[in-house]
Design a protein around this motif. Structure first.
Motif, short mmCIF file in Angstrom:
data_model
loop_
_atom_site.label_atom_id
_atom_site.label_comp_id
_atom_site.label_asym_id
_atom_site.label_seq_id
_atom_site.Cartn_x
_atom_site.Cartn_y
_atom_site.Cartn_z
N GLY A 75 0.82 -1.21 0.00
CA GLY A 75 0.00 0.00 0.00
C GLY A 75 0.85 1.26 0.00
N GLN A 76 0.20 2.41 0.27
CA GLN A 76 0.89 3.69 0.21
C GLN A 76 1.97 3.83 1.27
N LEU A 77 1.83 3.12 2.38
CA LEU A 77 2.81 3.24 3.46
C LEU A 77 3.90 2.19 3.40
N SER A 78 3.83 1.27 2.42
CA SER A 78 4.76 0.14 2.41
C SER A 78 6.18 0.55 2.00
N SER A 79 6.35 1.74 1.43
CA SER A 79 7.70 2.19 1.06
C SER A 79 8.43 2.85 2.21
N ASP A 80 7.75 3.14 3.32
CA ASP A 80 8.39 3.79 4.47
C ASP A 80 9.54 2.93 4.99
N ASN A 81 10.71 3.53 5.14
CA ASN A 81 11.89 2.77 5.50
C ASN A 81 12.90 3.69 6.17
N LEU A 82 13.66 3.14 7.11
CA LEU A 82 14.70 3.95 7.77
C LEU A 82 15.82 4.30 6.81
N PHE A 83 15.99 3.52 5.74
CA PHE A 83 17.07 3.79 4.80
C PHE A 83 16.54 3.82 3.38
N TYR A 84 16.76 4.94 2.71
CA TYR A 84 16.39 5.13 1.31
C TYR A 84 17.64 5.65 0.62
N SER A 85 18.38 4.76 -0.03
CA SER A 85 19.72 5.09 -0.50
C SER A 85 19.75 6.22 -1.51
N ARG A 86 18.63 6.53 -2.14
CA ARG A 86 18.64 7.61 -3.13
C ARG A 86 18.77 8.99 -2.49
N ARG A 87 18.74 9.07 -1.17
CA ARG A 87 19.07 10.35 -0.51
C ARG A 87 20.55 10.70 -0.72
N ILE A 88 21.38 9.68 -0.88
CA ILE A 88 22.82 9.89 -1.04
C ILE A 88 23.10 10.18 -2.52
N GLY A 89 23.63 11.36 -2.80
CA GLY A 89 23.87 11.75 -4.18
C GLY A 89 22.63 12.30 -4.87
N ARG A 90 21.69 12.80 -4.10
CA ARG A 90 20.42 13.31 -4.62
C ARG A 90 20.63 14.64 -5.35
N GLN A 91 19.55 15.13 -5.98
CA GLN A 91 19.58 16.47 -6.55
C GLN A 91 19.69 17.48 -5.42
N PRO A 92 20.42 18.58 -5.63
CA PRO A 92 20.54 19.59 -4.56
C PRO A 92 19.18 20.12 -4.11
N HIS A 93 19.09 20.42 -2.82
CA HIS A 93 17.83 20.92 -2.24
C HIS A 93 17.48 22.33 -2.72
N HIS A 94 18.52 23.16 -2.93
CA HIS A 94 18.29 24.58 -3.17
C HIS A 94 18.53 24.94 -4.63
N TYR A 95 17.74 25.89 -5.13
CA TYR A 95 17.97 26.45 -6.46
C TYR A 95 17.93 27.97 -6.33
N PRO A 96 18.99 28.67 -6.76
CA PRO A 96 19.04 30.12 -6.57
C PRO A 96 17.94 30.85 -7.35
N ASP A 97 17.54 32.00 -6.84
CA ASP A 97 16.57 32.84 -7.54
C ASP A 97 17.21 33.46 -8.77
N ASP A 98 16.41 33.59 -9.83
CA ASP A 98 16.91 34.23 -11.05
C ASP A 98 15.98 35.37 -11.47
N GLU A 99 15.49 36.10 -10.48
CA GLU A 99 14.52 37.15 -10.75
C GLU A 99 15.10 38.29 -11.58
N ASN A 100 16.41 38.50 -11.53
CA ASN A 100 17.02 39.62 -12.24
C ASN A 100 17.63 39.21 -13.58
N GLY A 101 17.22 38.05 -14.08
CA GLY A 101 17.72 37.60 -15.37
C GLY A 101 19.07 36.96 -15.32
N GLU A 102 19.48 36.45 -14.16
CA GLU A 102 20.77 35.80 -14.06
C GLU A 102 20.75 34.47 -14.82
N TYR A 103 21.92 34.07 -15.27
CA TYR A 103 22.11 32.73 -15.81
C TYR A 103 22.73 31.87 -14.71
N ILE A 104 22.22 30.66 -14.58
CA ILE A 104 22.64 29.81 -13.46
C ILE A 104 23.11 28.47 -13.98
#
Length: 873
Positions: A326-355
Motif C-alpha cells: 500500500g501507500q505506506l509500504s515504502s516507508d523505511n529507515l534507509f532510502y539510499s537515493r538520498r545519497i547523491g540526490r539532486q541539490p535541495h536549493h535552487y538560486p533565484d533568477d529574478e534579475n535575469g541571471e544565468y545559473i
C-alpha cells in the motif's frame, strides 16, 4: 479392501518421509590437475566423485518424479569448488537456449545453492542457462533473494545426444565459511525444464513450507580448506560528451559540454565473515533513467534504487516500517537515493541571471562493511560523504557562487542476531545524517537527523507462524526555519486549523517522533495463509534525511488472508484467492479511511495467466488535499482490475491489463489500459512494446490558496486528465558476456481544469455542500496574463487572481547501452542517452499534435564510454 488401503497409506507415508528426510552428498578432494572448464566432463578427475541425483518435482506436480533426470558431481581443492551438472533430456532438440543478459536467464537452466555459513538462513546461488548465461544471487533470512550479488566464477555448457551439461568452477573467495578443519554446508541443486515449466530439486522442500535455505540438504566431505581473504580493486575511467540546444547569451549553455572522470571500486575481505566494499568518486552514467511521471499529490514519489553500489547487498540495510504493497509500504529507515540526490536549493533568477546548477550531489566516497558471523550476527555498516555543491551565477558577465547543498555525512548501522537456528531474530538500526551548514542559502535544511529502531521476529511450528515487532524513533535538529519547514511539510501539516492535537511552534529547533508495527500471521503449512498488523507513526516522526516517510500522524490496521492451490486440477495449474481489510486514523482518533478488496490470480494448464480483483472503500478524509488547510472528506469509491497473459514460453507473448475506478457522488471516474507485446524472433533477440493509456476526471483538485478579506481561500477545480506512454525495449545478446540494450519511453500528460470553486465547508454532510462553484459573474479569464480573476463580492473589482493551471507535459527518455564483460569482473560500457521534454499552458489532449511537439523538441544527447578493470590480490 481395508488391507489395500493400509498398504497404500504406509507407502504414501514412507514416500513422504523419504522426501522430507535431509539428504547428504559427500564431496571429494580433487587429486592432480583440475578439470578444464569447457562443458565437457571427460577428465578422469570427475570419476573421483559419485553422482548425486534422484530429483523431485516441486512444480507443477509436487512430490512426483521429474519428466527428465538430473545428476551432479562436486569436487574441491584448496581454492575452488568444481561442479558438474548433467541435465538429461530424451528430446535434446527441444532444449530451449535463449541468450539474455546476466541475471535475466530464460529457457532451460540448472543451479547450485551453497549454505557455506551453515546458518540455515544464507545461501550463495550459482545458475546457468542452456545457452551459457549466468545468474547468481544471494539468499538471506531463509528466503529473501538478492540478485545484486555478482561474484566472479566460471562456467561453460555443452549439448549432446543425452541432453546438456554445465561445468562450473567457483572460487572459494566468493564464499564465506568458518576456519574449521571439517565442514558441513547446506546444499541444494535445482533444474528448470522450460518447455513444461517444470521445476525439480535434489533436496525436496514442500511448497507449503515457509522456509527455503533452512530445509536444504547437507554437503559433507569438505575439509582442510582455509577461508580466503581476497582484495578486489576495480578502477574505472569515463569520458562523455553532452549535446543540447544552444541558448543565446547564456554562457553556460554553449550547446556542447565535455566531461571525464575516474574512480575506484573495491572489495576487501576483512575477516572470514565480513567484507568491506568501497567506492571513491563513483559514476553511474550507465544506469537507466527513472520512468516519466506527473505527480499532482502533496507527497514525494518513491523511486527504486538503480545504482549498482547501493543495490548490491541492500537487503541487509532494509528496515521497512510496514509490509504489504500500500501507500505506506515504502516507508523505511534507509532510502539510499538520498545519497547523491539532486541539490535541495535552487538560486533565484529574478534579475535575469544565468545559473549553472549541479544536476546531482557528488558522492566523494562511500563504504559498506557487511557480512554474517559464525555465531549468527548479521552486520551492515555504511558510511558516505557527499560534497558541498555550489551553483555558478552569471549576471552581465559578473560571476558569483551560491551553495545549493552542504557537505553532508551519511552513516548507517544495521545489526541482527539469530537465535534457535533462525527461529528468533533480534536486531536494530541506527542512522545519522550530519550537514556542515556554513551558508545561509541552505540553512532551511536540518543540521542533524538521527533515526533508529529495534526489531524482533519469532517463528514457531516449523516457521509456519510468526510474530514481529518493529519500532522506530527520530530526532531532527536545526535552525528555526528548518524545523518550521518540517512542521509545515505535507508529511504532517502542523498548521492545519482543524487539528487540535497539532501545534505549530516556529521557535522549535528540534523535532521528535516515533513509530512501529506489531505484525503476525500464518505464512506456511497448508493451503491457508493469514495475518495482519497494527502500525503507527506519531506526528513528529521524520525519516526523510536518510530514509523515506510518506506521511506521519498515522495509525493503520490491516487484516489479510489467502488460499493457495498449487497442485494442478481441472483446467488450472495453480490458483490463489486473497482478501484484505484495512482502516486508518490519525492521532486525534479521526477515522481517515476504511476499505477492503478481494482478488484472485491463476495459471491455466495451457500456461496462460489470468487475474482480477475488486476493491471498495467507504467515505475517506484527506488531510493533505488543501495543502495545509482543513481536512476534507471524499465519498466512498470502488474499483476493479484484471490482467491476462498468454503462454510466456512462446516466441510471441501478449499481455493485457486494465483498471477502472468510480468515486461516489460523481467525485471521480478513471481507468487505464496497458497492452504489452513481447516478441523473440531469434534466440538472442527480444523486442517488447508496452503502451499505456489513462483517462480520469476528479471533481475536486487543489489549485492554489489565495487570501481575501483576512481569510484563506482554498481554490479547487474539476480536473480532466489524460496520459499516454509507451515503453519500448530491444535486448540483443551477442554472447553471454556481450549485449546491447535499448529502452525508450515517450510520455504525454495533459491536465485540463474547469468548474473552478472554493471550499466553504470541507466537512459538510453533503459532498456538493463542501464548495461553492464560481458563477460567470464571479470569475473571468484574463487571456493576456493567462490568469483567472475572482470578483467574489461582485462589485466589479478583482478581489484576487491565480494563474491558469492548465498544462501539458511531454517527455521522451531513452538509453542505448552496450555492455561487454571482456574478462570476468571487468566491463566496458558504451552508452547513448537522449532526453526531450517540454510543456505548454494548455490542457487539451491531442495525440497527433502532442507527438509532433515532442519530437520537434531539440533533444539532449549524452555519449559515454566507461571502462573498468578488475584486479584481484
Amino acid at each position: 479392501m481395508l488391507r489395500k488401503l493400509i498398504i497404500l497409506t504406509i507407502m504414501l507415508l514412507t514416500t513422504l518421509s523419504a522426501q522430507l528426510q535431509t539428504r547428504i552428498y559427500t564431496s571429494v578432494r580433487l587429486e592432480g590437475e583440475p578439470p578444464d572448464i569447457d562443458g565437457v566432463i571427460s577428465e578422469s578427475v570427475w570419476a573421483l566423485a559419485e553422482w548425486g541425483g534422484e530429483f523431485t518435482q516441486r512444480d507443477p506436480y509436487e512430490g512426483e518424479s521429474p519428466s527428465q533426470e538430473t545428476a551432479f558431481k562436486i569436487l574441491f581443492d584448496d581454492d575452488h569448488l568444481y561442479v558438474a551438472i548433467r541435465a538429461y533430456d530424451t528430446a535434446p532438440d527441444s532444449i530451449e537456449k535463449r541468450l539474455t543478459r546476466r541475471d535475466d536467464i530464460e529457457g532451460d537452466w540448472v543451479a547450485i545453492a551453497i549454505d557455506s555459513y551453515f546458518d540455515r538462513r544464507t545461501s550463495f546461488n550459482f545458475a546457468v542457462s542452456a545457452a551459457g548465461v549466468k545468474m547468481d544471487l544471494r539468499i538471506t533470512n531463509d528466503d529473501e533473494m538478492d540478485f545484486s550479488w555478482d561474484p566472479v566464477w566460471y562456467v561453460k555448457v555443452t549439448s549432446d545426444a543425452e541432453g546438456w551439461v554445465a561445468e562450473m568452477k567457483i572460487p572459494l573467495t566468493q564464499l564465506r565459511f568458518a576456519d574449521e578443519k571439517d565442514h558441513v554446508w547446506g546444499l541444494q541443486v535445482s533444474r528448470s525444464l522450460f518447455r513444461k515449466e517444470e521445476y525439480s530439486i535434489w533436496q525436496f522442500i514442500p511448497v507449503e513450507a515457509s522456509g527455503w535455505v533452512s530445509l536444504f540438504g547437507d554437503l559433507n566431505g569438505i575439509r582442510d580448506i582455509n577461508p580466503k581473504k581476497e582484495i578486489e580493486l576495480i578502477p574505472y575511467v569515463m569520458g562523455n560528451v553532452r549535446s543540447y540546444e544552444k541558448e543565446e547569451g547564456n554562457p553556460f549553455a554553449t550547446g556542447r559540454d565535455f566531461g571525464y572522470s575516474a574512480g575506484l571500486d573495491g572489495k576487501i575481505a576483512v575477516t572470514n565473515d565480513l567484507t568491506l566494499n568501497f567506492a571513491i568518486n563513483p559514476d553511474f552514467g550507465q544506469v537507466e533513467a527513472d520512468p516519466s511521471e506527473v505527480n499532482l499529490t502533496a507527497f514525494e514519489t518513491f523511486f527504486e534504487e538503480r545504482r549498482p553500489f547501493f543495490i548490491e547487498g541492500s537487503n541487509i540495510y532494509d528496515y521497512p516500517l510496514t509490509g504489504g504493497n500500500g501507500q505506506l509500504s515504502s516507508d523505511n529507515l534507509f532510502y539510499s537515493r538520498r545519497i547523491g540526490r539532486q541539490p535541495h536549493h535552487y538560486p533565484d533568477d529574478e534579475n535575469g541571471e544565468y545559473i549553472k546548477q549541479p544536476e546531482y550531489t557528488t558522492i566523494l566516497g562511500a563504504f559498506k562493511l557487511s557480512g554474517k558471523t559464525r555465531n549468527g550476527w548479521s552486520v551492515g555498516i555504511l558510511e558516505s560523504m557527499t560534497s558541498r555543491e555550489q551553483a555558478i551565477i552569471d549576471l552581465n558577465g559578473e560571476r558569483s557562487k551560491e551553495t545549493v547543498e552542504p557537505l553532508t555525512n551519511y552513516f548507517n548501522t544495521r545489526l541482527q542476531k539469530d537465535f534457535k537456528k533462525g527461529k528468533t531474530i533480534v536486531g536494530g538500526m541506527f542512522t545519522a545524517t550530519n550537514r556542515m551548514i556554513a551558508d545561509s542559502s541552505v540553512d532551511f535544511l536540518p543540521r542533524s537527523a538521527y533515526t533508529g529502531g529495534l526489531d524482533f521476529t519469532n517463528f514457531w511450528r516449523d516457521k509456519n507462524y510468526y510474530l514481529s515487532v518493529t519500532s522506530v524513533f527520530s530526532r531532527v535538529a536545526g535552525s528555526k526555519e528548518s524545523i518550521t519547514e518540517l512542521q509545515e511539510s505535507s508529511r504532517r501539516y502542523y498548521q492545519r486549523p482543524d487539528a487540535p492535537h497539532l501545534k505549530l511552534d516556529t521557535n522549535r529547533t528540534t523535532l521528535f517522533g516515533n513509530g512501529g508495527t506489531i505484525e503476525g500471521g500464518k505464512i506456511g503449512g497448508g493451503h491457508w495463509r493469514f495475518g495482519g498488523w497494527f502500525s503507527w507513526r506519531t506526528p513528529g516522526l521524520e525519516l526523510n534525511d536518510m530514509g523515506y516517510l510518506r506521511q506521519a500522524d498515522m495509525i493503520q490496521q490491516v487484516l489479510w488472508g489467502g488460499y493457495r492451490i498449487w497442485e494442478p486440477f481441472s483446467i488450472f495449474r495453480s490458483l490463489n484467492i486473497n482478501f484484505n481489510q484495512y482502516s486508518g486514523w490519525d492521532f486525534s482518533v479521526m477515522n481517515l479511511y476504511n476499505g477492503g478488496n478481494i482478488n484472485t490470480n491463476m495459471q491455466f494448464k495451457n500456461y496462460w495467466y489470468f487475474g482480477t480483483g475488486f476493491n471498495i472503500s467507504a467515505k475517506s478524509v484527506s488531510r493533505s488535499e488543501l495543502r495545509g488547510g482543513p481536512a476534507i472528506w471524499f465519498p466512498g469509491n470502488s474499483g476493479t482490475w484484471f490482467f491476462i497473459e498468454t503462454d510466456e514460453r512462446k516466441k510471441l507473448v501478449f499481455d493485457f491489463s486494465a483498471h477502472f475506478n468510480w468515486g461516489g457522488q460523481h467525485s471521480y471516474r478513471g481507468g487505464g489500459v496497458y497492452p504489452e507485446l513481447s516478441w523473440r524472433p531469434l534466440k538472442s533477440l527480444q523486442v517488447s512494446l508496452e503502451p499505456g493509456y489513462q483517462k480520469a476526471y476528479r471533481t475536486i483538485q487543489y489549485v492554489t490558496t489565495e487570501e481575501y478579506d483576512g481569510e484563506d481561500r482554498y481554490m479547487l477545480a474539476r480536473l480532466d486528465q489524460e496520459m499516454i506512454s509507451a515503453d519500448f525495449r530491444i535486448n540483443l545478446s551477442i554472447t553471454p558476456d556481450l549485449s546491447i540494450q535499448f529502452w525508450g519511453q515517450p510520455f504525454i500528460f495533459a491536465g485540463n481544469y474547469s468548474e473552478y470553486k472554493r471550499i466553504t465547508d470541507p466537512m459538510a454532510d453533503q459532498f456538493s455542500d463542501q464548495y461553492h462553484v464560481f458563477t460567470e459573474s464571479e470569475i473571468s479569464y484574463n487571456e493576456p496574463d493567462n490568469t483567472y480573476e475572482i470578483d467574489e463580492n461582485q462589485d466589479g473589482t478583482t478581489n484576487y487572481s491565480f494563474e491558469n493551471p492548465d498544462f501539458k507535459f511531454y517527455e521522451f527518455r531513452s538509453n542505448l547501452v552496450l555492455r561487454w564483460e571482456y574478462i570476468p569482473g571487468s566491463t566496458i560500457f558504451v552508452v547513448w542517452s537522449q532526453g526531450r521534454e517540454g510543456d505548454k499552458s494548455t490542457g487539451n489532449f491531442n495525440l497527433g499534435e502532442d507527438f509532433d511537439y515532442l519530437f520537434k523538441t531539440r533533444p539532449q544527447d549524452v555519449f559515454l564510454i566507461k571502462v573498468s578493470y578488475r584486479l584481484s590480490f
